[in-house]
Design a protein around this motif. Structure first.
Motif, PDB file in Angstrom:
ATOM      1  N   THR A   2      -1.621  59.093 -29.648  1.00 28.34           N
ATOM      2  CA  THR A   2      -1.450  57.825 -30.343  1.00 28.34           C
ATOM      3  C   THR A   2      -0.857  56.761 -29.436  1.00 28.34           C
ATOM      4  OG1 THR A   2       0.671  58.647 -31.171  1.00 28.34           O
ATOM      5  CG2 THR A   2      -1.223  58.837 -32.626  1.00 28.34           C
ATOM      6  N   GLY A   3      -0.090  57.186 -28.436  1.00 28.28           N
ATOM      7  CA  GLY A   3       0.498  56.218 -27.527  1.00 28.28           C
ATOM      8  C   GLY A   3      -0.306  56.015 -26.268  1.00 28.28           C
ATOM      9  N   ALA A   4      -1.513  56.610 -26.171  1.00 30.00           N
ATOM     10  CA  ALA A   4      -2.331  56.469 -24.977  1.00 30.00           C
ATOM     11  C   ALA A   4      -2.669  54.995 -24.752  1.00 30.00           C
ATOM     12  CB  ALA A   4      -3.610  57.287 -25.101  1.00 30.00           C
ATOM     13  N   PRO A   5      -2.486  54.508 -23.526  1.00 26.55           N
ATOM     14  CA  PRO A   5      -2.736  53.085 -23.269  1.00 26.55           C
ATOM     15  C   PRO A   5      -4.212  52.735 -23.359  1.00 26.55           C
ATOM     16  CG  PRO A   5      -2.254  54.252 -21.229  1.00 26.55           C
ATOM     17  CD  PRO A   5      -2.014  55.213 -22.331  1.00 26.55           C
ATOM     18  N   ILE A   6      -4.481  51.518 -23.799  1.00 25.70           N
ATOM     19  CA  ILE A   6      -5.839  50.998 -23.905  1.00 25.70           C
ATOM     20  C   ILE A   6      -5.932  49.751 -23.032  1.00 25.70           C
ATOM     21  CG2 ILE A   6      -7.456  49.841 -25.458  1.00 25.70           C
ATOM     22  CD1 ILE A   6      -6.498  51.654 -27.670  1.00 25.70           C
ATOM     23  N   ALA A   7      -7.015  49.634 -22.300  1.00 32.35           N
ATOM     24  CA  ALA A   7      -7.223  48.455 -21.461  1.00 32.35           C
ATOM     25  C   ALA A   7      -8.680  48.035 -21.572  1.00 32.35           C
ATOM     26  CB  ALA A   7      -6.875  48.764 -20.004  1.00 32.35           C
ATOM     27  N   GLY A 236      -8.201  61.645 -18.387  1.00 37.78           N
ATOM     28  CA  GLY A 236      -7.710  62.299 -19.586  1.00 37.78           C
ATOM     29  C   GLY A 236      -6.560  61.611 -20.273  1.00 37.78           C
ATOM     30  N   SER A 237      -6.234  60.355 -19.870  1.00 37.30           N
ATOM     31  CA  SER A 237      -5.040  59.722 -20.439  1.00 37.30           C
ATOM     32  C   SER A 237      -5.178  58.235 -20.726  1.00 37.30           C
ATOM     33  CB  SER A 237      -3.852  59.916 -19.487  1.00 37.30           C
ATOM     34  OG  SER A 237      -4.112  59.327 -18.224  1.00 37.30           O
ATOM     35  N   GLN A 238      -6.135  57.543 -20.136  1.00 36.52           N
ATOM     36  CA  GLN A 238      -6.252  56.092 -20.254  1.00 36.52           C
ATOM     37  C   GLN A 238      -7.611  55.736 -20.835  1.00 36.52           C
ATOM     38  OE1 GLN A 238      -4.137  53.247 -18.663  1.00 36.52           O
ATOM     39  NE2 GLN A 238      -5.374  52.235 -20.194  1.00 36.52           N
ATOM     40  N   VAL A 239      -7.640  55.041 -21.977  1.00 36.52           N
ATOM     41  CA  VAL A 239      -8.898  54.600 -22.587  1.00 36.52           C
ATOM     42  C   VAL A 239      -9.183  53.176 -22.142  1.00 36.52           C
ATOM     43  CG1 VAL A 239     -10.133  54.169 -24.736  1.00 36.52           C
ATOM     44  CG2 VAL A 239      -8.564  56.115 -24.565  1.00 36.52           C
ATOM     45  N   VAL A 240     -10.370  52.970 -21.604  1.00 34.45           N
ATOM     46  CA  VAL A 240     -10.747  51.682 -21.019  1.00 34.45           C
ATOM     47  C   VAL A 240     -12.051  51.209 -21.636  1.00 34.45           C
ATOM     48  CG1 VAL A 240     -11.402  50.500 -18.895  1.00 34.45           C
ATOM     49  CG2 VAL A 240      -9.628  52.248 -18.834  1.00 34.45           C
ATOM     50  N   GLU A 241     -12.110  49.946 -22.009  1.00 37.75           N
ATOM     51  CA  GLU A 241     -13.372  49.314 -22.399  1.00 37.75           C
ATOM     52  C   GLU A 241     -13.845  48.450 -21.246  1.00 37.75           C
ATOM     53  OE1 GLU A 241     -15.416  46.429 -25.805  1.00 37.75           O
ATOM     54  OE2 GLU A 241     -13.260  46.826 -25.854  1.00 37.75           O
ATOM     55  N   VAL A 246     -19.909  47.775 -13.687  1.00 41.02           N
ATOM     56  CA  VAL A 246     -18.703  47.701 -12.855  1.00 41.02           C
ATOM     57  C   VAL A 246     -18.713  48.874 -11.877  1.00 41.02           C
ATOM     58  CG1 VAL A 246     -16.172  47.857 -12.875  1.00 41.02           C
ATOM     59  CG2 VAL A 246     -17.369  46.531 -14.632  1.00 41.02           C
ATOM     60  N   PRO A 247     -18.472  48.652 -10.568  1.00 38.50           N
ATOM     61  CA  PRO A 247     -18.433  49.762  -9.616  1.00 38.50           C
ATOM     62  C   PRO A 247     -17.370  50.787 -10.012  1.00 38.50           C
ATOM     63  CG  PRO A 247     -18.592  47.674  -8.445  1.00 38.50           C
ATOM     64  CD  PRO A 247     -18.349  47.337  -9.895  1.00 38.50           C
ATOM     65  N   LEU A 248     -17.745  52.056  -9.992  1.00 34.47           N
ATOM     66  CA  LEU A 248     -16.831  53.107 -10.427  1.00 34.47           C
ATOM     67  C   LEU A 248     -15.575  53.148  -9.565  1.00 34.47           C
ATOM     68  CD1 LEU A 248     -16.202  55.569 -12.184  1.00 34.47           C
ATOM     69  CD2 LEU A 248     -17.537  56.957 -10.580  1.00 34.47           C
ATOM     70  N   ALA A 253      -9.692  52.243  -9.013  1.00 34.16           N
ATOM     71  CA  ALA A 253      -8.609  51.602  -8.249  1.00 34.16           C
ATOM     72  C   ALA A 253      -7.765  50.684  -9.125  1.00 34.16           C
ATOM     73  CB  ALA A 253      -9.195  50.832  -7.072  1.00 34.16           C
ATOM     74  N   MET A 254      -8.388  50.027 -10.105  1.00 36.05           N
ATOM     75  CA  MET A 254      -7.640  49.146 -11.008  1.00 36.05           C
ATOM     76  C   MET A 254      -6.555  49.897 -11.770  1.00 36.05           C
ATOM     77  SD  MET A 254     -10.640  46.799 -12.696  1.00 36.05           S
ATOM     78  CE  MET A 254     -11.804  45.890 -11.685  1.00 36.05           C
ATOM     79  N   PHE A 255      -6.743  51.198 -11.946  1.00 39.79           N
ATOM     80  CA  PHE A 255      -5.787  51.997 -12.715  1.00 39.79           C
ATOM     81  C   PHE A 255      -5.069  53.021 -11.843  1.00 39.79           C
ATOM     82  CE2 PHE A 255      -8.890  50.283 -15.627  1.00 39.79           C
ATOM     83  CZ  PHE A 255      -8.090  49.761 -16.617  1.00 39.79           C
ATOM     84  N   GLY A 256      -5.009  52.702 -10.544  1.00 43.75           N
ATOM     85  CA  GLY A 256      -4.230  53.516  -9.630  1.00 43.75           C
ATOM     86  C   GLY A 256      -4.828  54.869  -9.323  1.00 43.75           C
ATOM     87  N   LEU A 257      -6.144  55.010  -9.470  1.00 47.32           N
ATOM     88  CA  LEU A 257      -6.815  56.285  -9.230  1.00 47.32           C
ATOM     89  C   LEU A 257      -7.736  56.181  -8.021  1.00 47.32           C
ATOM     90  CD1 LEU A 257      -7.798  57.058 -12.936  1.00 47.32           C
ATOM     91  CD2 LEU A 257      -5.911  58.096 -11.659  1.00 47.32           C
ATOM     92  N   GLU A 258      -7.936  57.304  -7.349  1.00 49.88           N
ATOM     93  CA  GLU A 258      -8.832  57.365  -6.203  1.00 49.88           C
ATOM     94  C   GLU A 258      -9.956  58.360  -6.466  1.00 49.88           C
ATOM     95  OE1 GLU A 258      -6.405  58.476  -2.926  1.00 49.88           O
ATOM     96  OE2 GLU A 258      -5.458  56.500  -2.731  1.00 49.88           O
TER      97      GLU A 258
END
Length: 478
Positions: A2-7, A236-241, A246-248, A253-258
């Motif tokens: 329920t507290g998973a961030p949405i962007a 497994g933790s961030q829901v993005v619309e 958009v390049p994968l 990178a926008m969410f600190g992932l490589e």
């Protein structure tokens, strides 16, 4: 969750209105989205076709074809169809449908009721597995007070197999959420044996947005061939619309992932992309498929360099084997046998062990009552191909030297006990983690990363083997 961030990137459509609120009640929903105008089934199918709306639950079947198939089946059988929203989302790497149903449930209800009106459906059923999602939907229905046709919520067992189309329809009808097999489509015979329009929560939400905007404004976002936005679950933790196209690599990178060692796209029924393929990919069904992947249920899981890729794949394979419905041999017997063979490969079984894995993958493919064994075998085949260097290290040498960090999310399971480490005895042999990688992870120094580790019931036998395997007698089960 329920507290998973949405962007969201660009113009949000599904999560519009959540900039300041955690959840949109019906009044807030109408202020953001306004009311929907109903339309006949042929117009609704044309709209879905014009925006290339496909099911967002995994298979990506064209939604317009589903509508037309239900119309034909209902006319042939002279009965009123049923509309079903699949909100089960049993895969632990995917949270997007839960985010919709918890935060913007009325948008999903709008799409389902729009389809029901077009089809003159007898009822709408929302199939869920989570208690919090069930509560959110019941609250949303109470806020609406009255719906036509009637809308009900059915909670099914929280199992991966509950989300398979025929299993969901069967579970709503009888409470037994098991795949039916036999190749009968739910559009012909679903809930109560009636023609059933069944799709997941995001599909109905996208339908509601397209109906409000119209085809041309909807197509202003995203790729011309795949217009609009998609919902993704990152790591497994961030829901993005995000709009399609958009390049994968930029999205991660926008969410600190490589990209790391590779990226699993489409979730546990999906495929792995090599680092080179992931760097070239854009968010799109066609792009992922052209590079050997799949959009699937929208789960994107990059694998960092610090974890053992084959150990991670083995964890997922064990879970998928445990999620069998238990009603066909390829799933009930074949998947556990495949996992056992893969364990031998990871432990250094060489060419003979690899041949057993290949044989058992072929044995489960194309023979199951549903697509689960095929998808599990496809996931493993993809992992063995993308991580071929690690496969060689594990098969013919002494492994890759990395511990299994549990990067790929697994469900939280009740513990049947714990493995306890006696630090005065432990000599960092590391043999225990080769037997029980889902529980025992090693730190950078080669010692277990924790002194007490919970053991789920299904792994008690393996835990006993890990204890027996320790040459320093440093482990015990508590």
């Amino acid at each position: 969750m329920t507290g998973a961030p949405i962007a969201w990137l660009g113009r949000p459509v599904l999560f519009a209105g959540l900039e300041h609120d955690q959840r949109l009640d019906y009044r807030s929903h109408l202020l953001v989205h306004d009311r929907l105008t109903t339309m006949p089934a042929d117009e609704l199918a044309d709209l879905a076709e014009n925006v290339n709306l496909r099911g967002r639950g995994g298979a990506g079947f064209p939604f317009a074809r589903k509508i037309r198939a239900v119309v034909k089946a209902a006319a042939r059988r002279r009965g009123r169809p049923v509309v079903v929203v699949n909100g089960t989302e049993g895969e632990p790497s995917c949270l997007k449908d839960a985010a919709l149903l918890l935060r913007t449930p009325h948008l999903v209800l709008d799409g389902a009721l729009l389809a029901a009106a077009a089809l003159d459906a007898e009822q709408v059923v929302l199939g869920v597995t989570r208690v919090d999602v069930e509560q959110s939907l019941r609250q949303a229905l109470a806020e609406r007070r009255l719906t036509r046709p009637a809308v009900s919520v059915t909670r099914l067992p929280e199992r991966f197999v509950s989300g398979e189309g025929s299993a969901l329809a069967r579970g709503i009808t009888s409470g037994i959420a098991l795949p039916r097999g036999g190749g009968v489509r739910t559009s012909d015979s679903g809930v109560g044996g009636m023609p059933t329009l069944l799709s997941n929560a995001e599909t109905y939400a996208q339908l509601a947005v397209a109906a409000r905007l119209g085809a041309l404004p909807y197509r202003e976002v995203g790729l011309p061939s795949e217009p609009g936005t998609v919902l993704l679950t990152l790591a497994g933790s961030q829901v993005v619309e995000t709009p399609t196209g958009v390049p994968l690599a930029e999205l991660l990178a926008m969410f600190g992932l490589e990209i790391g060692q590779g990226v699993l796209v489409g979730g546990y029924h999906g495929k792995w992309l090599t680092p080179a393929a992931a760097a070239a990919a854009v968010v799109s069904r066609d792009s992922f498929q052209s590079l050997g992947g799949a959009l699937g249920a929208g789960a994107i899981l990059p694998l960092p360099y610090t974890t053992c890729p084959l150990g991670e794949a083995l964890r997922v394979a064990r879970w998928m084997a445990d999620e069998t419905a238990g009603q066909c041999g390829p799933c009930y017997l074949g998947l556990p046998a495949l996992v056992t063979a893969l364990e031998e490969v990871v432990r250094g079984g060489g060419r003979a062990a690899l041949e057993v894995v290949e044989t058992r993958m072929k044995a489960v493919t194309g023979r199951g009552a549903c697509s689960h064994p095929d998808a599990a075998a496809r996931f493993l085949a993809s992992a063995l191909q993308v991580f071929d260097e690690d496969l060689h290290l594990h098969s013919y040498q002494y492994g890759c030297g990395r511990s299994v960090q549990g990067v790929l999310p697994m469900p939280v399971m009740e513990s049947a006990g714990s493995i306890v480490v006696d630090w005065t005895l432990c000599e960092a042999h590391g043999l225990c983690t080769s037997v029980l990688p889902e529980v025992i992870g090693l730190g950078a120094d080669g010692f277990p990363a924790a002194g007490v580790m919970a053991v789920p019931p299904r792994l008690l036998q393996q835990a006993a083997r890990a204890v027996d395997r320790c040459p320093a007698l440093a482990l015990r089960i508590q």
